[in-house]
Design a protein around this motif. Structure first.
Motif: not given
Ligand SMILES: Cc1ncc(COP(=O)(O)O)c(C=O)c1O
Length: 421
Positions: A361-384
């Motif tokens: 959701y933070m990236s766009e598919p490239g010309p090859d149709g592969v979204n470079p972020g698709a394998r990942y999750i982003r986890v914010a370590l902002v809490y105590d």
């Protein structure tokens, strides 16, 4: 003409709402590790400064700041990056901003507008270069201005930094603005000096501006990430083609203050100022008073770094080498390779009430149709630490050692507004 797309198309939280809001949280106490909003508190003196300057609410914000605020920003840059005294002129090279977001957006407005006014280009839309994954404001600014966003992979294969030098020279010649985010949201990678120097040289060769988004520059473990201004200082100090963006949102855990600045080439600062005078809110005098003190004070920033250090130590202990975990060079995000980020985010929410952002959701598919972020999750370590520990334990319980799970159905649900810079 580039395809016109809505702002929502690039907004990770609009997409996250569509994914999750139809599903109840699978836990009585949801933990929102999706939003990169600091939860630590800024120092109490912020309030004292604002109260002390309260008589000034009746003034409009001064577009070029104050001698005190701009001086504090220039002194901080000089200390942080070991710049020669006088390299940054507080009035000519520094522009206060409500936050880096506003500056990043208006820098594109200014660059594309200039390009049009000067009648440059051959009628093809100007190009805005950005890393992929990217902070949604970069793409939003490009589409708002009718420019063409060009997404350049910043993946494990490229050290999580975009390789702009590998682009077709014809594309580089059409570029009017380029974003570099270091340390990067979401991957946590930081560019080294050689990379920064190469990018400045590339920008000069092809005559585009680089906006160095350095808003995470103060959140690191032991080694301060390099910044573009120190590289420029080493090569004689010429600031042309360069704007650096800084903010108190992360450094001082004060995203609600809306206080930051841009620093760079005097002519670019003047043009950015002109664009902000059209549509910007400015930074009011009481906020500038608080900001002045925050840029001059380091103890709270060191305490802030300790806060995140604790969370990353917890992550190292709990995650071990699962999901390609590594401590980031900077910033407060984990970028975890879970195989299918969208399925993992849905599963975490439904089974454990943990909200994370699918990397795709933070990236766009490239010309090859592969979204470079698709394998990942982003986890914010902002809490105590206690909340962070609980959240990370739930992630391991739910995702365990398996990567990916394709059984999750993606459903449409009403969009819920969500915040993040
Ligand atoms: C990469 C990046 N740049 C800029 C910003 C904007 O921050 P602010 O406007 O609060 O300085 C954010 C906020 O989340 C961000 O992640």
């Amino acid at each position: 003409m580039p395809e016109r797309r809505s702002f929502q198309a690039f907004h990770p939280f609009a997409r996250l709402s569509r994914l999750l809001d139809a599903h109840p949280a699978g836990h009585d106490t949801p933990i929102l590790l999706s939003i990169g909003e600091p939860k630590n508190q800024p120092p109490a003196f912020v309030t004292e400064e604002i109260v002390g300057a309260a008589a000034k609410w009746s003034s409009y914000p001064p577009p070029r700041g104050t001698a005190a605020y701009n001086g504090a920003c220039a002194d901080w840059l000089t200390r942080r990056y070991g710049l020669p005294q006088g390299m940054i002129d507080p009035q000519r090279h520094v522009l206060p901003l409500p936050g880096s977001r506003e500056g990043l957006f208006f820098a594109v407005v200014s660059a594309v507008q200039e390009h049009a006014v000067e009648g440059k280009g051959d009628g093809a839309p100007p190009v805005i270069l950005m890393p992929n994954p990217f902070y949604h404001v970069y793409a939003g600014a490009a589409v708002a201005m009718g420019a063409e966003p060009v997404f350049v992979p910043a993946t494990a294969a490229t050290g999580f930094m975009p390789n702009y030098g590998a682009l077709d020279p014809a594309v580089l010649d059409r570029a009017v603005f380029c974003f570099l985010n270091s340390p990067a949201n979401p991957q946590g990678a930081a560019a080294d000096r050689a990379y920064l120097a190469r990018l400045v040289a590339l920008a000069r060769r092809h005559d585009f501006i680089v906006g160095f988004d350095e808003c995470y520059a103060e959140i690191y473990d032991t080694t301060p990430p390099a910044g573009v201004l120190e590289v420029i200082a080493e090569s004689g100090g010429a600031l042309d083609h360069v704007l650096a963006f800084h903010s108190l949102s992360k450094r001082s855990s004060a995203p609600g203050l809306r206080c930051g600045f841009a620093a760079g080439d005097a002519a670019l600062i003047d043009k950015l100022d002109a664009a902000l005078r059209v549509g910007g809110a400015g930074v009011s005098l009481p906020i500038l008073a608080a900001g002045t003190r925050l840029w001059r004070e380091e103890a709270h920033v060191e305490a802030n770094r300790d806060y995140y250090r604790r969370n990353f130590e917890l992550a190292a202990r709990i995650l071990g080498n699962r999901f390609g975990f590594r401590k980031p060079d900077g910033g407060f995000f984990l970028w975890l390779d879970v195989g299918d980020g969208e399925a993992a985010a849905l599963k975490l929410w439904r089974e454990a009430g943990v909200r994370v952002v699918p990397g795709g959701y933070m990236s766009e598919p490239g010309p090859d149709g592969v979204n470079p972020g698709a394998r990942y999750i982003r986890v914010a370590l902002v809490y105590d630490a206690a909340t962070t520990e609980e959240g990370l334990n739930r992630i391991v319980q739910v995702l365990g050692d398996d990567v990916g799970d394709d059984d999750a159905a993606v459903s449409a649900a009403p969009q819920v507004a969500a915040a993040e810079g």
